[in-house]
Design an enzyme around this catalytic site. Structure first.
Site, PDB file in Angstrom:
ATOM      1  N   ASP A 211      -3.726  -3.774   0.473  1.00  0.00           N
ATOM      2  CA  ASP A 211      -3.821  -4.906  -0.448  1.00  0.00           C
ATOM      3  C   ASP A 211      -2.536  -5.036  -1.267  1.00  0.00           C
ATOM      4  O   ASP A 211      -1.999  -4.027  -1.749  1.00  0.00           O
ATOM      5  CB  ASP A 211      -5.011  -4.648  -1.388  1.00  0.00           C
ATOM      6  CG  ASP A 211      -5.414  -5.857  -2.193  1.00  0.00           C
ATOM      7  OD1 ASP A 211      -5.833  -6.851  -1.590  1.00  0.00           O
ATOM      8  OD2 ASP A 211      -5.314  -5.807  -3.441  1.00  0.00           O
ATOM      9  N   GLU A 263       0.600  11.973  10.540  1.00  0.00           N
ATOM     10  CA  GLU A 263       0.106  13.350  10.698  1.00  0.00           C
ATOM     11  C   GLU A 263      -1.153  13.378  11.561  1.00  0.00           C
ATOM     12  O   GLU A 263      -1.572  14.424  12.025  1.00  0.00           O
ATOM     13  CB  GLU A 263      -0.293  13.940   9.330  1.00  0.00           C
ATOM     14  CG  GLU A 263       0.855  14.276   8.432  1.00  0.00           C
ATOM     15  CD  GLU A 263       0.340  14.558   7.009  1.00  0.00           C
ATOM     16  OE1 GLU A 263      -0.874  14.806   6.809  1.00  0.00           O
ATOM     17  OE2 GLU A 263       1.173  14.503   6.082  1.00  0.00           O
TER      18      GLU A 263
HETATM   19  C1  NOJ Z   1      -5.631  -9.631  -2.220  1.00  0.00           C
HETATM   20  C2  NOJ Z   1      -7.065  -9.664  -1.783  1.00  0.00           C
HETATM   21  O1  NOJ Z   1      -7.135 -10.162  -0.471  1.00  0.00           O
HETATM   22  C3  NOJ Z   1      -7.785 -10.524  -2.780  1.00  0.00           C
HETATM   23  O2  NOJ Z   1      -9.080 -10.856  -2.367  1.00  0.00           O
HETATM   24  C4  NOJ Z   1      -7.781  -9.816  -4.112  1.00  0.00           C
HETATM   25  O3  NOJ Z   1      -8.357 -10.651  -5.076  1.00  0.00           O
HETATM   26  C5  NOJ Z   1      -6.353  -9.472  -4.556  1.00  0.00           C
HETATM   27  N1  NOJ Z   1      -5.558  -8.953  -3.487  1.00  0.00           N
HETATM   28  C6  NOJ Z   1      -6.376  -8.465  -5.662  1.00  0.00           C
HETATM   29  O4  NOJ Z   1      -6.776  -7.214  -5.180  1.00  0.00           O
END
Ligand code: NOJ
Length: 548
Positions: A211, A263
């Protein structure tokens, strides 16, 4: 016999994104869960995908639908238990499906033990140094430390309250105020995430979708900056260097993570959610010692226009190819308007803003589905790896008429309803037309309301209809595998009518009539796949795969 090493699976994989809240709900509480996923893995194997990626199911107060993580190494009771996770992985592996989990390193929930300790420990403490706490500006520190905006709207800073009730320091949150950003210059944070990676790798995860992989490192001194967050709230537009997205320092983190996943046996992968453009910059995330894949958001954001599509396909193959990575292709996910609606919008709609009853330029659903199917058939013919977001194989449109009081996306609240946000692409899936909640569960409860028209789009109805979107996906995935299209090369056919596209790949030809009103004479040959009926012409908004 060939002596070549077997190709790495992720170079050609079709990866199906499961949004656990909305996939399948075994407990009947209205929110999907891991047991629900396990019970439906057969259907995904039958569809012909190679892997699943699950959005977060970790312990979380769910202020951002699970992207606000309070414990990175446990399952939230909403979704089940670690034993349910193990069972899901075992079943997926039995069926030959790899399992990718989401990891959220930019921030935690404010309910994470570390953040609670940071608030309790006070200014200058080692506990606070894991996050980004700063004194405010102004005489009494009453102003935020800088002018940064949250991606979800409003300021990126919230003021903390001291133990004695007086206003304290401010903490940074690029997303919701319940999602404080970690300080990735602190070695404790690096070490903690090594542990988290190993925890899931040890439990059998085949990799991670990472993310906000363009966040994490912030410019020294946290200088003021006004990002054009109307253009793309996740930060994908080209422009001056942002002090919080796309900084060079993130690459050291990904090199470290690559060493950790390497790893482990069995081709474990890292896939970057990095909203950085142009693609030549995004390709840095997938250099050979960093991640394996990056979501191709340039492709996702390309309008349904032949010239633009040709341009982005060439650019993707070239830029990812230069660093030895496969291109990926993606049209939908849990943050964008579903492509069966988005491709027929007639007004600008920046990523993350969503659509609702009062939006301008709302899509014609018939045109949207037609374009959606044509776009999917085009995407699934391209070489590399493709992502499919749950429900796109049913041709689901964006849910537009969600009542205001049912909306849940923090974007909706932080912009006071100015942006609808992302709930419309997150509505629970329809499995059976005649069951409660269309088979999402047996109780009929759903955390977001399902549109009445979805009965007609339910999986069981589509299974019996040879012309359904589900069967189009099934056929496309089978042919893609049989013909080896994922290992193909795009060779453009010149001289096609303007507004259309045609290329050779994997021994077939792919023709797409894209721009409004464009029709293309159907070339001789055997039609292997058509996104809409063809006669002696390929009508507008149609993709055809041909063997000649
Ligand atoms: C990207 C994620 O796909 C989204 O759904 C989220 O709100 C933001 N990052 C924050 O984590």
């Amino acid at each position: 016999m060939s002596t070549a090493a077997p190709a790495e699976w992720w170079r050609t994989a079709v990866i199906y994104q499961i949004y656990p809240r909305s996939f399948s709900d075994a407990s009947g509480d209205g929110i999907g869960d891991l047991a629900g996923i396990t019970s439906r893995l057969n259907d995904l194997a039958a569809l012909g995908v190679d892997a699943i990626w699950l959005s977060p199911f970790y312990t979380s107060p769910q202020k951002d639908a699970g992207y606000d993580v309070a414990d990175f190494t446990d399952v939230d009771p909403l979704f089940g238990t670690l034993a349910d996770f193990d069972e899901m992985v075992a079943r997926a592996h039995e069926l030959g499906l790899r399992v990718i989990v989401d990891i959220v390193p930019n921030h935690s929930s404010d309910q994470h033990a570390w953040f609670k300790a940071a608030l309790a420990a006070g200014e200058g403490s080692p506990e606070r140094a894991r996050y980004v706490f700063r004194d405010g500006r102004g005489e009494a520190g009453e102003l935020p430390p800088n002018n940064w905006h949250s991606v979800f709207g409003g300021p990126a800073w919230t003021r903390s309250v001291n133990a004695d009730g007086t206003p304290g320091q401010w903490f940074l949150h690029l997303f919701d105020s319940t999602q404080p950003d970690f300080d990735w210059t602190n070695p404790e944070v690096l070490e903690e995430f090594d542990r988290v990676l190993r925890f899931w790798l040890d439990r059998g995860a085949d990799g991670f979708r990472v993310d906000v992989a363009h966040g994490l490192i912030k410019a020294d001194g946290l200088p003021d900056f006004t990002f054009d967050d109307d253009a793309n709230s996740m930060g994908g537009t080209e422009g001056p260097q942002s002090p919080y997205f796309g900084l060079e320092g993130v690459h050291d983190i990904w090199r470290r993570w690559r060493r950790v996943v390497d790893e482990y046996e069995g081709d474990r992968v890292l896939a970057a959610e990095a909203w950085v453009l142009p693609l030549s910059k995004m390709a840095k995330w997938v250099r050979s010692d960093e991640m394996h894949q990056a979501f191709n958001f340039a492709y996702l954001e390309t309008d349904w226009k032949a010239a633009d599509l040709r341009g982005v396909i060439d650019e993707s193959l070239e830029e990812f190819g230069k660093v030895g990575a496969p291109s990926t292709w993606v049209l939908s996910n849990h943050d964008v308007v579903r492509h069966a609606s988005r491709l027929a919008l007639s007004a600008e709609n920046p990523q993350g803003h969503g659509i609702g009853p009062k939006s301008l330029g709302l899509p014609d659903p018939v045109l949207g589905l037609r374009r959606g199917r044509a776009a999917s058939a085009l995407m699934l013919s391209l070489p590399g790896s493709a992502y499919v977001y749950q429900g796109e194989e049913l041709g689901l449109p964006e849910a537009i008429d969600i009542p205001d009081e049912a909306r849940q996306d923090p974007t909706w609240f932080r912009t006071e309803g100015e942006r609808y946000g992302r709930d419309g692409c997150r509505v629970p899936l329809p499995w059976s037309a005649d069951a409660p909640a269309y088979g999402f569960n047996t109780t009929g409860d759903t955390w977001l309301p399902q549109p009445a028209e979805w009965a007609g789009l339910a999986r069981d109805v589509q299974l019996d209809d040879p012309s359904s979107t589900l069967n189009l996906y099934g056929r496309a995935l089978r042919l893609r595998r049989e013909l080896g299209l994922a290992e193909g090369e795009v060779e453009w056919i010149d001289g096609v009518p303007e507004g259309a596209l045609a290329f050779r790949t994997g021994g077939i030809e792919v023709w797409a009539a894209v721009d409004p009103g464009v029709e293309v004479p159907l070339p001789d040959g055997e039609v292997l796949l058509a996104s809409a009926p063809v006669t002696d012409t390929i009508p507008a908004d149609t993709t055809v795969w041909l063997r000649r």
